[in-house]
Motif scaffolding. Structure first.
Motif, PDB file in Angstrom:
ATOM      1  N   CYS A  22      45.883  45.633  46.789  1.00  0.00           N
ATOM      2  CA  CYS A  22      46.982  45.300  45.864  1.00  0.00           C
ATOM      3  C   CYS A  22      47.678  44.003  46.269  1.00  0.00           C
ATOM      4  CB  CYS A  22      47.989  46.436  45.794  1.00  0.00           C
ATOM      5  SG  CYS A  22      47.394  47.878  44.901  1.00  0.00           S
ATOM      6  N   ASP A  23      47.795  43.764  47.569  1.00  0.00           N
ATOM      7  CA  ASP A  23      48.382  42.504  48.030  1.00  0.00           C
ATOM      8  C   ASP A  23      47.596  41.310  47.482  1.00  0.00           C
ATOM      9  OD1 ASP A  23      50.232  43.959  49.468  1.00  0.00           O
ATOM     10  OD2 ASP A  23      49.220  43.692  51.399  1.00  0.00           O
ATOM     11  N   TYR A  24      46.280  41.413  47.523  1.00  0.00           N
ATOM     12  CA  TYR A  24      45.448  40.334  46.998  1.00  0.00           C
ATOM     13  C   TYR A  24      45.509  40.256  45.473  1.00  0.00           C
ATOM     14  CZ  TYR A  24      43.652  39.592  51.665  1.00  0.00           C
ATOM     15  OH  TYR A  24      43.552  39.307  52.995  1.00  0.00           O
ATOM     16  N   LEU A  25      45.679  41.392  44.832  1.00  0.00           N
ATOM     17  CA  LEU A  25      45.825  41.383  43.366  1.00  0.00           C
ATOM     18  C   LEU A  25      47.098  40.660  42.950  1.00  0.00           C
ATOM     19  CD1 LEU A  25      44.639  44.967  42.314  1.00  0.00           C
ATOM     20  CD2 LEU A  25      43.363  42.810  42.196  1.00  0.00           C
ATOM     21  N   VAL A  26      48.160  40.798  43.735  1.00  0.00           N
ATOM     22  CA  VAL A  26      49.402  40.062  43.449  1.00  0.00           C
ATOM     23  C   VAL A  26      49.129  38.565  43.549  1.00  0.00           C
ATOM     24  CG1 VAL A  26      51.733  39.549  44.273  1.00  0.00           C
ATOM     25  CG2 VAL A  26      50.951  41.916  44.169  1.00  0.00           C
ATOM     26  N   LEU A  27      48.462  38.153  44.608  1.00  0.00           N
ATOM     27  CA  LEU A  27      48.123  36.735  44.767  1.00  0.00           C
ATOM     28  C   LEU A  27      47.264  36.249  43.608  1.00  0.00           C
ATOM     29  CD1 LEU A  27      48.075  34.095  46.388  1.00  0.00           C
ATOM     30  CD2 LEU A  27      46.121  35.029  47.660  1.00  0.00           C
ATOM     31  N   LEU A  28      46.271  37.033  43.227  1.00  0.00           N
ATOM     32  CA  LEU A  28      45.402  36.666  42.113  1.00  0.00           C
ATOM     33  C   LEU A  28      46.196  36.528  40.812  1.00  0.00           C
ATOM     34  CD1 LEU A  28      42.531  36.123  41.071  1.00  0.00           C
ATOM     35  CD2 LEU A  28      42.283  38.609  40.784  1.00  0.00           C
ATOM     36  N   ALA A  29      47.103  37.445  40.561  1.00  0.00           N
ATOM     37  CA  ALA A  29      47.922  37.381  39.343  1.00  0.00           C
ATOM     38  C   ALA A  29      48.794  36.130  39.333  1.00  0.00           C
ATOM     39  CB  ALA A  29      48.790  38.634  39.218  1.00  0.00           C
ATOM     40  N   VAL A  30      49.351  35.785  40.473  1.00  0.00           N
ATOM     41  CA  VAL A  30      50.176  34.575  40.570  1.00  0.00           C
ATOM     42  C   VAL A  30      49.333  33.329  40.328  1.00  0.00           C
ATOM     43  CG1 VAL A  30      51.498  33.140  42.191  1.00  0.00           C
ATOM     44  CG2 VAL A  30      51.942  35.596  42.037  1.00  0.00           C
ATOM     45  N   LEU A  31      48.151  33.279  40.931  1.00  0.00           N
ATOM     46  CA  LEU A  31      47.280  32.111  40.747  1.00  0.00           C
ATOM     47  C   LEU A  31      46.822  31.977  39.295  1.00  0.00           C
ATOM     48  CD1 LEU A  31      45.117  32.321  44.000  1.00  0.00           C
ATOM     49  CD2 LEU A  31      46.962  30.694  43.475  1.00  0.00           C
ATOM     50  N   ILE A  32      46.477  33.083  38.666  1.00  0.00           N
ATOM     51  CA  ILE A  32      46.076  33.039  37.257  1.00  0.00           C
ATOM     52  C   ILE A  32      47.238  32.585  36.384  1.00  0.00           C
ATOM     53  CG2 ILE A  32      45.426  34.475  35.274  1.00  0.00           C
ATOM     54  CD1 ILE A  32      43.670  36.088  37.254  1.00  0.00           C
ATOM     55  N   SER A  33      48.408  33.130  36.658  1.00  0.00           N
ATOM     56  CA  SER A  33      49.591  32.753  35.883  1.00  0.00           C
ATOM     57  C   SER A  33      49.902  31.266  36.042  1.00  0.00           C
ATOM     58  CB  SER A  33      50.788  33.590  36.332  1.00  0.00           C
ATOM     59  OG  SER A  33      51.943  33.221  35.631  1.00  0.00           O
ATOM     60  N   PHE A  58      48.916  43.458  36.751  1.00  0.00           N
ATOM     61  CA  PHE A  58      50.195  44.092  37.068  1.00  0.00           C
ATOM     62  C   PHE A  58      50.073  45.612  36.971  1.00  0.00           C
ATOM     63  CE2 PHE A  58      54.386  45.716  35.756  1.00  0.00           C
ATOM     64  CZ  PHE A  58      55.099  45.398  36.902  1.00  0.00           C
ATOM     65  N   ALA A  59      49.414  46.097  35.926  1.00  0.00           N
ATOM     66  CA  ALA A  59      49.214  47.545  35.773  1.00  0.00           C
ATOM     67  C   ALA A  59      48.422  48.106  36.951  1.00  0.00           C
ATOM     68  CB  ALA A  59      48.498  47.846  34.456  1.00  0.00           C
ATOM     69  N   ALA A  60      47.388  47.396  37.374  1.00  0.00           N
ATOM     70  CA  ALA A  60      46.582  47.845  38.516  1.00  0.00           C
ATOM     71  C   ALA A  60      47.424  47.859  39.790  1.00  0.00           C
ATOM     72  CB  ALA A  60      45.357  46.951  38.692  1.00  0.00           C
ATOM     73  N   ILE A  61      48.235  46.841  39.983  1.00  0.00           N
ATOM     74  CA  ILE A  61      49.088  46.762  41.173  1.00  0.00           C
ATOM     75  C   ILE A  61      50.057  47.946  41.213  1.00  0.00           C
ATOM     76  CG2 ILE A  61      50.947  45.435  42.264  1.00  0.00           C
ATOM     77  CD1 ILE A  61      49.420  42.899  41.070  1.00  0.00           C
ATOM     78  N   VAL A  62      50.679  48.250  40.088  1.00  0.00           N
ATOM     79  CA  VAL A  62      51.640  49.361  40.036  1.00  0.00           C
ATOM     80  C   VAL A  62      50.940  50.694  40.254  1.00  0.00           C
ATOM     81  CG1 VAL A  62      53.205  50.633  38.510  1.00  0.00           C
ATOM     82  CG2 VAL A  62      53.321  48.138  38.614  1.00  0.00           C
ATOM     83  N   MET A  63      49.855  50.935  39.529  1.00  0.00           N
ATOM     84  CA  MET A  63      49.194  52.245  39.610  1.00  0.00           C
ATOM     85  C   MET A  63      48.511  52.459  40.962  1.00  0.00           C
ATOM     86  SD  MET A  63      50.073  53.820  36.950  1.00  0.00           S
ATOM     87  CE  MET A  63      49.158  55.297  37.357  1.00  0.00           C
TER      88      MET A  63
END
Length: 179
Positions: A22-33, A58-63
């Motif tokens: 999930c930590d990496y998913l946050v980074l990925l979401a920020v980079l995509i954004s 974001f949904a994946a990070i939360v769930m």
């Protein structure tokens, strides 16, 4: 009890690894954004897929992050009295809460979310937006997240029972001061 504690440690390890993902998913979401915003303003190029993947991540990070949040005892507590009672009383509050509320609700949510995902997968449901993404991967996060949270709730239940029986101590479970 040793077998159950070993199972609890395995569940904790699994959810800790998923938390690291999930930590990496946050980074990925920020980079995509940031990349999407930069390409939109610099080159007038954008994609609905880039916009949709952000909320899907974001949904994946939360769930997926909910289970590790429970493991770390960083979840929101509603019980106002919790911070005023002894650690032994907290254990009993946790036991009752997990058995009577958390586990049954998670079973219900899992049971309701599986057909929601399955229908989307079967129909290959996609966004109506041009270039939009399929919906079933993000809908899969619901049953997966509820299953992981159920497992973590079982792990927490095992640890609370062991602590009540005096097999282990749970100082680390209550290390975060309640405000």
């Amino acid at each position: 009890m040793p077998f159950l504690l070993a199972m609890s440690r395995a569940i904790d390890a699994l959810n800790t690894r998923i938390g690291a993902v999930c930590d990496y998913l946050v980074l990925l979401a920020v980079l995509i954004s940031a990349g999407n915003a930069a390409s939109r303003y610099a080159f007038s190029l954008s994609s609905n897929a880039f916009l949709e993947i952000q909320w899907q991540l974001f949904a994946a990070i939360v769930m997926l992050g909910a289970s590790v949040t429970l493991k770390k005892n960083e979840h929101v507590r509603v019980d106002i009295l919790y911070s005023w009672v002894s650690p032994a009383t907290r254990l009993w509050i946790d036991l009752v809460g997990i058995i009577l509320f958390m586990l049954p609700v998670l079973v219900l949510l899992f049971w309701l979310s599986v057909p929601f995902f399955a229908d989307s997968f079967r129909l290959d449901e996609h966004s109506a937006n041009p270039g939009g993404l399929p919906f079933w991967p993000v809908k899969f996060m619901l049953p997966l997240g509820f299953a992981l949270l159920f497992l973590q709730a079982l792990s927490e239940l095992i640890k609370r029972i062991a602590a009540v029986r005096g097999v282990i101590t749970l100082e680390t479970t209550y290390e975060k001061p309640l405000q």
